[in-house]
Enzyme design. Structure first.
Site, short mmCIF file in Angstrom:
data_model
loop_
_atom_site.label_atom_id
_atom_site.label_comp_id
_atom_site.label_asym_id
_atom_site.label_seq_id
_atom_site.Cartn_x
_atom_site.Cartn_y
_atom_site.Cartn_z
N LYS A 122 0.85 -1.32 0.10
CA LYS A 122 -0.09 0.20 0.06
C LYS A 122 0.91 1.17 0.08
CE LYS A 122 -1.65 2.70 2.93
NZ LYS A 122 -1.67 3.92 2.43
N GLY A 141 6.12 4.51 8.98
CA GLY A 141 5.40 5.64 9.27
C GLY A 141 5.41 6.22 10.66
N SER A 142 4.43 6.69 11.14
CA SER A 142 4.45 7.12 12.55
C SER A 142 4.17 5.93 13.51
CB SER A 142 3.21 8.20 12.79
OG SER A 142 2.02 7.46 12.68
N THR A 143 4.88 6.45 14.76
CA THR A 143 4.79 5.50 15.98
C THR A 143 3.26 5.12 16.58
OG1 THR A 143 7.10 6.01 16.76
CG2 THR A 143 5.44 5.28 18.58
N GLU A 144 2.53 6.28 16.23
CA GLU A 144 0.93 6.18 16.46
C GLU A 144 0.57 5.07 15.54
OE1 GLU A 144 -0.83 9.98 15.37
OE2 GLU A 144 -2.65 9.25 15.89
N GLY A 180 1.94 2.75 14.02
CA GLY A 180 2.79 1.50 14.38
C GLY A 180 1.92 0.87 15.67
N GLU A 225 9.25 0.64 11.35
CA GLU A 225 10.22 1.51 11.22
C GLU A 225 9.41 2.91 11.42
OE1 GLU A 225 13.41 0.81 11.16
OE2 GLU A 225 13.52 -0.97 10.00
N CYS A 240 12.65 10.23 9.16
CA CYS A 240 12.34 9.89 10.41
C CYS A 240 13.56 10.02 11.32
CB CYS A 240 11.90 8.34 10.30
SG CYS A 240 12.97 7.61 9.14
N GLU A 252 7.89 14.80 17.54
CA GLU A 252 8.41 14.63 16.06
C GLU A 252 7.77 15.77 15.41
OE1 GLU A 252 7.62 11.08 13.76
OE2 GLU A 252 9.85 11.14 13.17
#
Lengths: 549, 510
Positions: free
Chosen positions: B186, B239-242, B244, B262, B296, B393
């Protein structure tokens, strides 16, 4: 009169008795390296064991006293914060052995704090030479070996495991695993890397940090060693939660950890229940990694908790419904024997149990007949008694679940060949049970039974059996019996399983990795591969003024 | 003819790529992809959702079935296909670089020289691994012979970000295909174009149908469908930790698919007073402002030792003021627009917070143009660790400079973050370099440099910056299942026993 520990140690081992066909052939599987050399029918010529200690078995201790029942944090013993305790039972008698302190969230918090402290940069553990970590692990193995008889007796009483298996297999495997990883400690190499450009690059293999380790009840000591061995040799600190059914051997080993000289806080052991202490570990914000061995159902919860908390690393060793495939060209007697132990070993309480036995059509009837004869040879009873070949199931919950699945097998039309119910009035004993004419959609062919129940199915072609064997959400192990090289290689490639045994089943050794495909787990334990689960890789790249090859 | 005014978009399809064919979305929906330099729509792209993901997973699973062309293919030929894909990307390098700049906003010179160069090197690096990722034979105890096979995991979902669209595609495809997996990718909704062009090249290179499937779409729909899909064996996300967190939870709620992540970072860049100051200023500038700050691993916490702090700040501000912001197709431009309006607004929000919380705004601080999503290169001095701009971030051209005194203090402050992606140290002192590179909790530590990436060097996060590693040999582990095969032997013969059967050599007599 009770013999004290030190008296016992001075006296040495009690009169050994030698493994023989009479007292052991029915209870010990063929698949364990330490035992295989004593099995004449498996080998063309008789061999004497290379190590004289192999194959000898003392009598269990008759007067074992449980000394360690508290929570082990910072190399000290603590009561639970709540003041609660829980009873630990002997599954052969349903009687209480002792009460153990019940750890919960607060106790986990204290243990994690201690582990974090021990992992501080500059701490004794962090500044220790890797070779010294290895020496400490070897020392721990020596101490476990010294107290071999105590631990084997304890394990047999607490988990219902046959004493012979506890002594020859459980304790030995734990010792071998610790020594295997002890010797890795100063051999975990990073790489230097030929990066493009005027830079010099290398990797450091660093410990992850505080590792939560949640153990099952079927092999309490081995799984403890498989968890702490790689974690400690890589330099992590751990908080271990043993299973609530079987906390005793782990707490005994805690005392040896202190005696070995492992610094305070490096290993912390908190007995308790899954939904309280276990959940506190898996959702803890200061636990960097969680390793779990147990059911797939709980494995899902642990991975989810990691995602909801701090993205801790997760490794899982979960359930299975492992296929064992017997071709018409196989050595029939050997296949019957391996397949039998594949499912009946340790009362069927193995994640790798060969619980779907696929037999080629032309030998099906003979195979079933021989398997039933083999299963009928059992004497059930007190696992400390050397005449006994099958002990009790671990607890009432498991016992009830297994009986329920046996009933479902009868109802769904499988043919009950032998067994099929409880055995005795006391303790959680179940008759060795064999079902034939089992079809793939029956519950007993799909669900993990975790008991002494063998399912024998029929197949015609290779393509068919591959498809049926792989048609499960599990993928832990598989077995193949054939003399044909092509079949062996084709099927070992095709099966979706983390371990494939060819012409054997259940052979484990610290050198070989073990773990699941699909929903049988994430990651691998044992072998060099097992180290990856306890390391973070750090890439260091340094600018240099000129590069030369 | 659909056209961007700069280049023709007729060279490829703007649909969903499944089984080497182009499909409309099942829902027939499309979404607009925007040129961030102007805020205008470039074109409409098919919008993949759950139904499209299901189709793609089905195709991938079919391509992975036992006995399929892909499963039977020699490993060396998988490598050859990856090399061929790299050759085709190189052939169309200028077109792809142009398309990347149009859709993402990064300067064309960077697209062409940096992104495309790294894409080619990454694909070729992993092409070479295809027939060299060895299992082991294992000296197991007892009369058994044991070996491991490194098998592909199966259907791998790969969810990639918008900051380096082509490069992240290569990082994901390279190791997955080298090890024999099949992929449903995606691509980010902000930047779907180059990935779809590469889809054409995948077909042209000769990959069998279903091996790579590409579904443009949004995270909460198509991305979520992949993360919770019962037939997806592995998900890799950048992408973002959120997000993730959501992916790891979805894996735990569905089928325990393997997860590699990552994620975000707030990477410390530590300048010791003995460093080469000019070089450190330039590298610290590059560490933060590269790619409009949309990295990142951006060096977004610059810790400068007290005695050089004033001079470092002064030179950094002069450097940032000289930074050329503008049309990314202009060869003098160093900084293009942010990727979209959402990011643009978020960054401006952080800048306002920095001002409110008492950081000293030294330059920049606002939008840099009347249209498009341009933000001025911004520097805050006197930043304190507890300020939002020092802990969250920002993902934009906003530099935070902090002061420190001792090495122990800076280690503690640098590690006091939930993130652990990267870190850097500038010093001439070997002891300091070694101490800091051990003490910093980060997956990558750069010494006297920043943002040095090589296909050979692993990259990934400690703590909440991710799970697992990409690139290098380590990156292969994330795409393989280990199978142990143990075979019963009649008799085991260690070689020393064999040797004892040898006759003693003849003595040669004179």
């Amino acid at each position: 009169m009770q013999m004290t520990l030190s008296q016992f140690r001075e006296k040495g081992t009690i009169k050994p008795w030698v493994l023989s066909e009479q007292n052991c052939s029915a209870c010990l599987p063929l698949n364990f390296p330490c035992l295989s050399k004593t099995r004449p029918e498996m080998s063309s010529k008789k061999q004497t064991p290379a190590n004289p200690a192999e194959g000898t078995l003392p009598a269990p201790l008759s007067n074992l006293k449980i000394q360690h029942t508290k929570i082990f944090i910072n190399n000290e013993w603590h009561n639970s914060v709540s003041g609660k305790k829980f009873p630990v039972l002997n599954p052969a008698t349903e009687e209480k052995i002792c009460d153990v302190e019940e750890g919960d969230k607060e106790d986990i918090n204290r243990a994690v704090k201690a582990a974090r402290e021990a992992f501080q940069f500059g701490s004794p553990w962090r500044t220790m030479d890797a070779s010294e970590r290895g020496r400490l692990l070897n020392k721990l193995a020596d101490l476990i070996e010294r107290d071999h008889l105590i631990l084997a007796t304890m394990e047999s009483m607490n988990s219902g495991k046959l004493f012979s298996i506890a002594y020859l297999l459980e304790v030995n495997s734990a010792v071998n695993t610790l020594r295997y990883y002890a010797n890795w400690a100063d051999k975990i190499h990073g790489h230097t890397i030929p990066i493009d450009g005027k830079f010099f690059s290398y990797t450091r293999h660093e410990p992850i940090g505080v590792c939560g380790q949640i153990l099952p009840w079927n092999f309490p000591l081995v799984t403890l060693a498989v968890k702490i061995g790689p974690a400690l040799c890589c330099g992590n600190t751990v908080v271990v939660k043993p299973a609530e059914q079987t906390p005793l051997s782990a707490l005994y080993v805690a005392s040896l950890i202190k005696e070995a000289g492992i610094p305070p806080g490096v290993v912390n052991i908190v007995p308790g229940y899954g939904p309280t202490a276990g959940a506190a570990i898996s959702s803890h914000m200061d636990v960097d990694k969680v390793a779990f061995t147990g059911s797939t159902e709980v494995g899902l919860l642990i991975k989810e908790a990691a995602g909801k908390s701090n993205l801790k690393r997760v490794s899982l060793e979960l359930g299975g419904k492992s296929p064992c495939i017997v071709f018409a060209d196989a050595d029939l007697d050997s296949a019957v024997e391996f397949a039998h132990h594949g499912v009946f070993f340790h009362q069927g309480q193995c994640c790798i149990a060969a619980s779907r036995l696929f037999v080629e059509e032309s030998i099906y009837d003979t195979f079933v007949q021989k398997s039933v004869e083999r299963a009928k040879k059992y004497t059930l009873g007190n696992p400390l008694n050397p005449e006994v070949q099958q002990g009790p199931q671990i607890d009432k919950e498991q016992y009830t679940k297994i009986l329920d699945l046996i009933e479902s097998g009868k109802k769904e039309g499988a043919k009950l060949e032998c067994g099929g119910g409880p055995s005795g009035n006391k303790g959680y004993f179940i008759q060795p049970t064999v079902f034939s004419n089992v079809t793939d959609e029956m519950r007993i062919a799909k669900e993990e039974i975790f008991g002494p129940v063998q399912q024998i199915m029929k197949f015609k072609t290779i393509d068919e059996v591959i498809k049926r064997a792989n048609n499960t959400h599990y993928g832990l192990a598989a077995g193949i019996f054939t003399k044909d090289l092509d079949k062996a290689l084709t099927i070992s490639s095709a099966l979706q399983a983390g371990t494939v045994w060819v012409n054997c089943y259940g052979s484990f050794s610290p050198q070989t990795p073990f773990g699941g495909f699909k929903m049988s787990g994430n990651g691998r334990e044992m072998g060099e591969y097992g180290l990856h689960e306890y390391l973070e890789v750090k890439t260091v790249t340094v600018k240099i003024s000129e590069k030369n090859s | 003819m659909s056209s961007s005014g700069l280049l023709s978009l007729d060279l490829f399809s703007l649909q969903i790529f499944i089984d080497n064919e182009w499909h409309d979305a099942v829902s027939k929906k499309t979404f607009a992809t925007i040129n961030p330099s102007t805020g205008e729509e470039i074109c409409q792209v098919a919008e993949g959702d759950k139904a499209d993901v299901d189709k793609a997973v089905k195709a991938a699973k079919n391509a992975f079935r036992l006995g399929s062309p892909w499963r039977k293919m020699d490993a060396s030929y998988r490598g050859a296909l990856l090399n061929r894909l790299a050759d085709l990307i190189e052939r169309d390098r200028a077109y792809l670089a142009t398309l990347e700049t149009l859709d993402n906003g990064k300067p064309y010179a960077i697209s062409y020289l940096v992104d495309l160069d790294m894409v080619l090197k990454c694909l070729r690096y992993y092409a070479g691994w295809a027939d060299k990722y060895h299992g082991k034979t294992i000296p197991i105890d007892g009369d058994f012979f044991s070996y491991t096979r490194h098998e592909p995991i199966g259907v791998c979902a790969q969810i990639i970000p918008w900051n380096f669209p082509l490069l992240m595609q290569a990082w994901k495809l390279g190791p997955a295909l080298a090890t024999g997996n099949v992929v449903v990718m995606k691509v980010a909704e902000q930047t779907p174009l180059t990935a779809l062009y590469v889809a054409n090249l995948i077909k042209e290179a000769g990959f069998p149908p279903g091996v790579v499937n590409i579904v443009p779409g949004f995270g909460p729909t198509a991305g979520a469908a992949l993360a919770s899909h019962m037939e997806v064996d592995k998900v890799a996300f950048t992408g973002s930790t959120e997000v993730g967190h959501l992916i790891q939870v979805a894996a735990g709620k569905s089928n325990l698919k393997r997860v590699t992540l990552e994620l975000g970072g707030k990477s410390p860049n530590i300048i010791m007073s003995d460093a080469d100051l000019d070089w450190a200023v330039e590298q610290a500038h590059f560490a933060l402002f590269f790619n409009q700050g949309q990295c990142c691993c951006a060096g977004s916490r610059t810790f400068v030792q007290e005695d050089i702090y004033p001079e470092f700040v002064e030179r950094s501000v002069a450097r940032a003021k000289a930074r050329v912001v503008g049309n990314p197709f202009d060869s003098r431009t160093e900084q293009g627009p942010q990727v979209d309006e959402e990011q643009f607004k978020k960054i401006l929000g952080y800048i306002n917070l920095g001002k409110k919380e008492g950081a000293k705004l030294l330059c920049g601080g606002g939008p840099a143009a009347d249209r498009g999503f341009f933000v001025q290169p911004t520097i805050f001095g006197d930043v304190k660790d507890n300020m939002t701009i020092a802990s969250e971030e920002i993902f934009g051209p906003v530099m935070q400079i902090m002061k420190f005194k001792t090495i122990e203090e800076v280690v503690e402050r640098a590690n006091d973050s939930k993130y652990g992606l990267a870190a850097a140290v500038f010093t001439r002192d070997l002891d300091k370099a070694n101490y800091l590179s051990q003490a910093l909790q980060a997956g990558t530590v750069w010494i006297n440099c920043y943002d040095v990436f090589g296909a050979q060097s692993p990259f990934g996060g400690y703590k909440m910056s991710g799970n697992g590693r990409e690139l290098g040999e380590y990156g292969l582990q994330a795409y393989t299942e280990v199978k142990t095969v143990s075979i019963r032997n009649q008799q085991k013969n260690p070689c020393n026993l064999l040797l004892s059967n040898f006759p003693t050599p003849l003595t040669i007599c004179g």
